[in-house]
Design a protein around this motif. Structure first.
Motif, PDB file in Angstrom:
ATOM      1  N   GLN A   1      36.655  41.510  34.181  1.00  0.00           N
ATOM      2  CA  GLN A   1      36.915  41.624  35.611  1.00  0.00           C
ATOM      3  C   GLN A   1      35.890  42.608  36.173  1.00  0.00           C
TER       4      GLN A   1
ATOM      5  N   ASP B   1      38.940  37.616  40.097  1.00  0.00           N
ATOM      6  CA  ASP B   1      38.594  38.637  39.110  1.00  0.00           C
ATOM      7  C   ASP B   1      37.367  39.455  39.514  1.00  0.00           C
TER       8      ASP B   1
ATOM      9  N   LEU C   1      36.490  42.062  42.596  1.00  0.00           N
ATOM     10  CA  LEU C   1      36.890  42.790  43.794  1.00  0.00           C
ATOM     11  C   LEU C   1      35.669  43.503  44.359  1.00  0.00           C
TER      12      LEU C   1
ATOM     13  N   THR D   1      40.137  51.383  43.173  1.00  0.00           N
ATOM     14  CA  THR D   1      40.296  49.932  43.153  1.00  0.00           C
ATOM     15  C   THR D   1      40.309  49.411  41.725  1.00  0.00           C
TER      16      THR D   1
ATOM     17  N   GLY E   1      43.535  50.858  40.020  1.00  0.00           N
ATOM     18  CA  GLY E   1      44.754  50.423  40.688  1.00  0.00           C
ATOM     19  C   GLY E   1      45.012  48.936  40.546  1.00  0.00           C
ATOM     20  N   ARG E   2      43.967  48.125  40.624  1.00  0.00           N
ATOM     21  CA  ARG E   2      44.121  46.670  40.574  1.00  0.00           C
ATOM     22  C   ARG E   2      43.987  46.111  39.160  1.00  0.00           C
ATOM     23  N   PHE E   3      43.069  46.679  38.379  1.00  0.00           N
ATOM     24  CA  PHE E   3      42.802  46.127  37.055  1.00  0.00           C
ATOM     25  C   PHE E   3      43.227  47.036  35.905  1.00  0.00           C
TER      26      PHE E   3
END
Length: 237
Positions: A32, A47, A49, A67, A70-72
């Protein structure tokens, strides 16, 4: 700590040229990706950002790291690709030139690398790559470049320091030192003249850089290295 299965790469200067090529390469590796630049558009790939911002502003680095985690949930690779080059005779550099180059090439590297290393320490390892220039090792009268040498040479020294400081904790640090690469930064009408500045007689391609970074990504016994992808410029003329 329990980590998500997919590895995550953070790439700066990722909207075009080398950066865009690296985003595509890391997706092919199954990572990602969190990508940033001042003009980067949203991605259709769930996948990938994107974070729009100036890496010279530490707030961009904070948003980028937040980011990714937090996201991955992790940061496995950081590629400090963002760079600014202004070629001028030394005495013609302005204060604005100096601040712009220092901001992107050094300040931009500093905060995002701190944040990435902090996360890598929490998860038990990672990899940092700096994209630099062969002009830091091989000065050329045809390319006045004191500010590029000052900043990118500094990154090469920092690369070695990071490698040694964190080797025992699973974090590797390497650099890729480039010749002139065919990207949107270079108008096509100068390609023939730029090609002649390399002993191999051609400009580099984005894929040449991508191959080098891919090698370093998988070379688990390599750290503290500056890999020259410069058509032979650093070897001599």
């Amino acid at each position: 700590m329990d980590l998500p299965d997919k590895k995550v790469a953070v790439i700066t200067g990722a909207s075009q040229g080398i950066g865009a090529g690296l985003v595509a390469a890391y997706r092919k590796l199954g990572h990602q990706v969190v990508a940033t630049s001042r003009t980067i558009p949203p991605s259709d790939d769930p996948d990938v950002l994107t974070v729009r911002g100036d890496i010279a502003d530490p707030a961009t680095a904070e948003r980028l790291a937040a980011t990714a985690t937090g996201r991955f949930g992790r940061i496995d690779t950081l590629i400090n690709n963002a760079g600014l080059f202004i070629g001028k005779p030394f005495t013609e550099y302005t204060r604005e030139d100096y601040e712009a180059i220092i901001g992107v090439n050094l300040t931009g590297f500093f905060r995002i690398t701190q944040l990435a290393v902090e996360q890598m320490l929490r998860q038990g390892g990672g990899h940092i790559v700096q994209i630099t220039t062969s002009l830091a090792d091989y000065a050329s009268s045809a390319e006045p470049s004191v500010l590029a040498s000052l900043t990118k040479g500094g990154l090469q020294s920092a690369t070695r320091s990071l490698a040694i400081e964190y080797a025992s904790r699973g974090i590797r640090s390497n650099a890729v030192s480039l010749g002139i690469i065919r990207t949107p930064m270079h108008p096509g009408e100068y390609d023939e003249e730029l090609a002649k500045r390399h002993p191999l007689g051609r400009m580099g391609e984005v894929e040449d850089v991508v191959e080098a970074v891919r090698y370093l990504e998988t070379a688990s016994f390599v750290t503290g290295v500056t890999l020259h992808v410069d058509g032979g410029r650093s070897a001599g003329h």
